[in-house]
Design a protein around this motif. Structure first.
Motif, PDB file in Angstrom:
ATOM      1  N   GLN A  39      47.353  46.867  42.070  1.00 36.20           N
ATOM      2  CA  GLN A  39      46.852  45.535  42.440  1.00 36.20           C
ATOM      3  C   GLN A  39      45.373  45.591  42.812  1.00 36.20           C
ATOM      4  N   ARG A  40      45.009  46.667  43.482  1.00 39.57           N
ATOM      5  CA  ARG A  40      43.593  46.819  43.861  1.00 39.57           C
ATOM      6  C   ARG A  40      42.713  46.855  42.604  1.00 39.57           C
ATOM      7  N   GLN A  42      43.229  45.264  39.992  1.00 39.24           N
ATOM      8  CA  GLN A  42      43.165  43.934  39.361  1.00 39.24           C
ATOM      9  C   GLN A  42      42.014  43.096  39.900  1.00 39.24           C
ATOM     10  N   LEU A  43      41.395  43.578  40.990  1.00 41.92           N
ATOM     11  CA  LEU A  43      40.296  42.821  41.584  1.00 41.92           C
ATOM     12  C   LEU A  43      39.088  42.861  40.639  1.00 41.92           C
ATOM     13  N   VAL A  52      41.001  38.179  47.945  1.00 40.47           N
ATOM     14  CA  VAL A  52      41.822  39.343  48.243  1.00 40.47           C
ATOM     15  C   VAL A  52      42.350  39.216  49.670  1.00 40.47           C
ATOM     16  N   ILE A  77      44.674  38.503  45.263  1.00 37.95           N
ATOM     17  CA  ILE A  77      45.213  39.854  45.088  1.00 37.95           C
ATOM     18  C   ILE A  77      45.786  40.244  46.447  1.00 37.95           C
ATOM     19  N   ASP A 183      53.513  41.312  42.025  1.00 41.52           N
ATOM     20  CA  ASP A 183      52.133  41.344  42.517  1.00 41.52           C
ATOM     21  C   ASP A 183      52.082  41.484  44.038  1.00 41.52           C
TER      22      ASP A 183
END
Lengths: 319, 472
Positions: A39-40, A42-43, A52, A77, A183
């Motif tokens: 997920q990190r 995806q930033l 975030v 996120i 997610d």
């Protein structure tokens, strides 16, 4: 021989999957450092509209990602982690010069001095750098991710440990009241459990488990947080420190005192649910987290408040 | 990319399929070499270059030795191979250790020296492929092996992915001839290869990681308050974990190689049923112990230069064997302990080894159990984080402890059952090859066993852990 072996594996597993689904179990993922690291990743870099979320399980259960996206067009996120403090991740984000978005920092455990929380935060942070550097690990994660979303029998609710615990307690395994989306959004259905019992457990955890920072440590922590906030905001990013709906009294008193210290020492926008009549109206059934039904409504209200407060500072990224 | 990952399963399936396509043998070997590089790069891509450098240097050294006209020329090429091989190993594995010890030594001489940490990342399997490379050039130097003409064959020997990360340590004399002719697994090899792979995964994922590892971790974390019983059970559990972890890896590696048509020698043969320590080292990590015997113990003179020199050679070999496992004095201590065991056993074996009563099971079984217990004592130095913990732990095992037992319940019972079953199983099957035993079973029972093993692997509790021997 192999055909029979495959049959002997597939038949019981197929039956297990069918029975599990019939009893309400659904595919669900385990929250792992790899899932967090994914997920990190995806930033998006240099995206001013990126949002975030950092913090503890309060943010993970309290902020509904779908509702947030519906309200402002940006899907956050979710990087909050159960039982950790946000400061290590905030510092990591501050070092990432490509981040120019909005960071929502939930204060749960942010000003605690808990070795276990620190260890977990370090484990996740270390995992991120190795996850990013390993193609094989990322590929392996995607395979697990895919399987985890397809099969109920590999969900954490049906892990060997949960099954053993259930049988040790004298009952069949039951689906958990907590569920996690791919997610990392989490949903707590507190109608499935005894909320009073959970509240007692929460009180017990807060009275025995939390270790409060002394004044000197608190000042040092605030300075570290502020340094990260300044660095992010200097390049066009924005940090909002959020205090979620009040926890049980045992926790809330110390939270309130520290909240005042936070407000006095940070240039980040501070937003306490207790200061807004709509946000303050939400109650935590277990004394610390929102039910998923409330989380959806809370998120809509939070986005509205955020939008207004940011606009007051000339920030239109949530408009 | 570890054997117990989903990525590896897909990778392995793709490699086997590719290998079974009707392609020329050279192309197949090239494919295997590329697959091996991908497998290695999955950990840390830049380290593949190390493999390539090593391959070129040792290929060149082998060719140089073969072409040299004088003994000095041959020695120079061998030296080149040794310097590069041991130099890379020394840099990546022992530089920090040497620097730390130099600092301590200088401090003892009242010289203040405070170097920063080197932060050198250890390439996976560097100890293994270095030993493979050295055995090749030494064998060429000794005239036991012709220098390899085909660079691709040597490259495949040094980077063959089933054994690249944790062995078994191959010998060029065994592997290179297999590269000469096209090889493809028949139905029997494929079936047995997949069976070995499944058994290996079961040992690793279910027994080592799922049952024994968490139990051993719990005991060693609570070492200061461990009772006599806890300490022994913890040491037994760690010994069993290490065996299932490493033997599991070896079985999987042999199985994977077999599926590609290559034979890789056994690495374990019921080691915890060994009677005495020389027997133990013929059964535990066989590819390493035979390497140390052939390239270290024998060149030092073995047992041909008198009793005193024999003991010295034994001790040196085991100390270096310990150091091979890791850059820490704990590993050296572990090797030294095994050196002492071997030295102590030697006169006993010479005096009583051929007595008729020594061959009877009422003597052999307790002797095997005593060997197992002493091996477990030595493993404590492997597992404990420092000497202080190790000595305290061993003290509790040998001298007892007034602490009450803190480890109990289902977890302890499960671990104890697995340990007991492992010891009894190894004792009963100590002289029976796995494949012979497997083939004796009726086909439907084999299917059932496989299904149970696969099911256990899928449902295994515990975290995914890397193989313990990857760190060596």
């Amino acid at each position: 021989m192999w055909a029979l072996a495959a049959l002997l594996v597939l038949l019981p597993f197929g039956a297990f999957e069918w029975v599990a689904r019939a009893h309400g179990f659904r595919p669900a993922l385990t929250d792992t450092p790899d899932l967090w690291a994914y997920q990190r990743m995806q930033l998006r870099p240099h995206d001013a509209r990126a949002v975030v979320v950092f913090g503890s399980s309060k943010a993970q259960l309290g902020i509904n990602l779908d509702e947030f996206e519906r309200a402002c067009g940006t899907r956050p996120i979710q990087l909050a982690i159960d039982g950790t403090s946000a400061h290590a991740f905030l510092e990591e984000l501050a070092r990432d010069e490509a981040f120019t978005g909005l960071a929502l920092v939930e204060t749960g455990f942010l000003f605690d001095n808990n070795e276990r929380h620190e260890r977990r935060a370090q484990e996740y942070a270390a995992s991120y750098s190795s996850f990013r550097g390993s193609v094989a690990r990322r590929f392996d994660f995607r395979l697990h991710w895919f399987i985890g979303q397809a099969l109920a029998i590999v969900s954490p609710d049906l892990s060997a440990r949960r099954i053993t615990e259930a049988f040790s307690a004298g009952h069949w395994p039951r689906p958990s009241y907590l569920r996690m989306s791919p997610d990392r959004g989490r949903f707590g259905d507190y109608q499935m459990v005894d909320s009073a019992l959970l509240q007692r457990l929460t009180v017990n955890e807060f009275t025995t488990g939390g270790i409060t920072l002394n004044e000197e440590q608190l000042a040092a922590r605030l300075a570290r947080v502020e340094a990260a906030v300044t660095r992010i905001q200097a390049r066009g990013g924005r940090v909002v420190i959020i205090r979620m709906p009040p926890a049980v009294a045992a926790r809330d008193d110390s939270d309130a005192a520290r909240w005042e210290a936070v407000k006095a020492h940070t240039s980040a926008l501070c937003l306490s649910a207790a200061d807004d009549p709509v946000l303050a109206s939400f109650k935590c059934p277990d004394g610390n987290h929102l039910d998923y039904r409330d989380a959806a409504r809370f998120t809509r209200a939070l986005v509205a408040v955020l939008r207004t407060r940011l606009a007051e500072r000339g920030d239109t990224r949530l408009q | 990319m570890t054997f117990n990952s989903l990525t590896f399963l897909l990778f392995f399936a793709a490699v086997v399929l590719l290998h079974r396509l009707p392609l020329p043998w050279t192309v197949k070997k090239f494919n295997l070499w590329v697959a091996s590089c991908i497998f290695y790069a999955a950990w840390n891509p830049p380290f593949v270059v190390l493999l390539w450098i090593g391959t070129l240097v040792h290929y060149g050294a082998g060719r140089g030795i073969a072409a040299a006209r004088t003994p000095a020329g041959r020695r120079a090429w061998l030296l080149c191979s040794l310097v590069v091989g041991l130099g890379l190993l020394g840099f990546f594995k022992y530089a920090q250790f040497l620097l730390d010890n130099l600092t301590v030594l200088l401090a003892a001489l009242h010289v203040a020296y405070h170097p920063g940490r080197l932060d050198i990342l250890l390439p996976v399997g560097v100890s293994f492929f270095t030993f493979q490379a050295l055995s090749y050039t030494i064998d060429v130097y000794r005239g036991k092996l012709p220098a390899c003409r085909k660079l691709l064959d040597l490259a495949l020997y040094l980077s063959f992915f089933p054994v690249l990360a944790s062995g078994p340590i191959l010998r060029a004399g065994h592997f290179l001839p297999q590269c000469a002719q096209p090889r493809q697994a028949g139905a029997r090899e494929l079936g047995w290869g997949l069976t070995l792979f499944t058994i290996g995964l079961f040992e690793k994922v279910f027994l080592a990681d799922g049952i024994l590892g968490p139990f051993a971790d719990a005991v060693f974390h609570a070492a200061p308050v461990a009772s006599w019983r806890d300490a022994w059970l913890g040491a037994f559990a760690y010994s069993a974990q290490l065996f299932f972890d490493f033997a599991g890896y070896s079985a999987s590696a042999i199985g994977v190689a077999l599926c590609l048509g290559f034979a890789v020698p056994d690495n374990f043969r019921c080691p915890y049923a060994a009677i005495g320590f020389s027997d133990f080292w013929r059964r535990w990590h066989i590819s390493l112990s035979s390497w140390l015997r052939d390239y270290l113990y024998f060149p030092l003179g073995g047992n041909r230069r008198g009793a005193g020199r024999t003991y010295l050679n034994l001790m040196l070999t085991m100390l270096l064997g310990g150091l091979w496992h890791g850059a820490a004095w704990r590993f050296v201590a572990w090797g030294g302990l095994h050196g002492l065991y071997l030295a102590a056993e030697r006169p006993v074996r010479e005096r009583f080894g051929d007595r008729p009563w020594a061959a009877r099971w009422p003597v052999r079984l307790p002797a095997a159990f005593l060997t197992f217990c002493l091996v477990c004592v030595a493993w404590v130095f492997f597992r404990a984080p420092d000497f202080e913990t190790a000595f305290a732990f061993v003290g509790k095992m040998l001298l007892g402890s007034a602490n009450p037992s803190t480890i109990g319940g289902l977890r302890a019972l499960t671990a104890a059952t697995v340990i007991a079953a492992m010891f009894v199983g190894q004792w009963l099957l100590r002289d029976t090859p796995q494949e012979v035993l497997w083939r004796r079973l009726p086909w439907w029972l084999r299917s059932t066993v496989l299904a149970v093993l696969l099911g256990a692997v899928i449902l295994a509790p515990g975290d995914e852990r890397a193989f313990l021997y990857f760190q060596f």
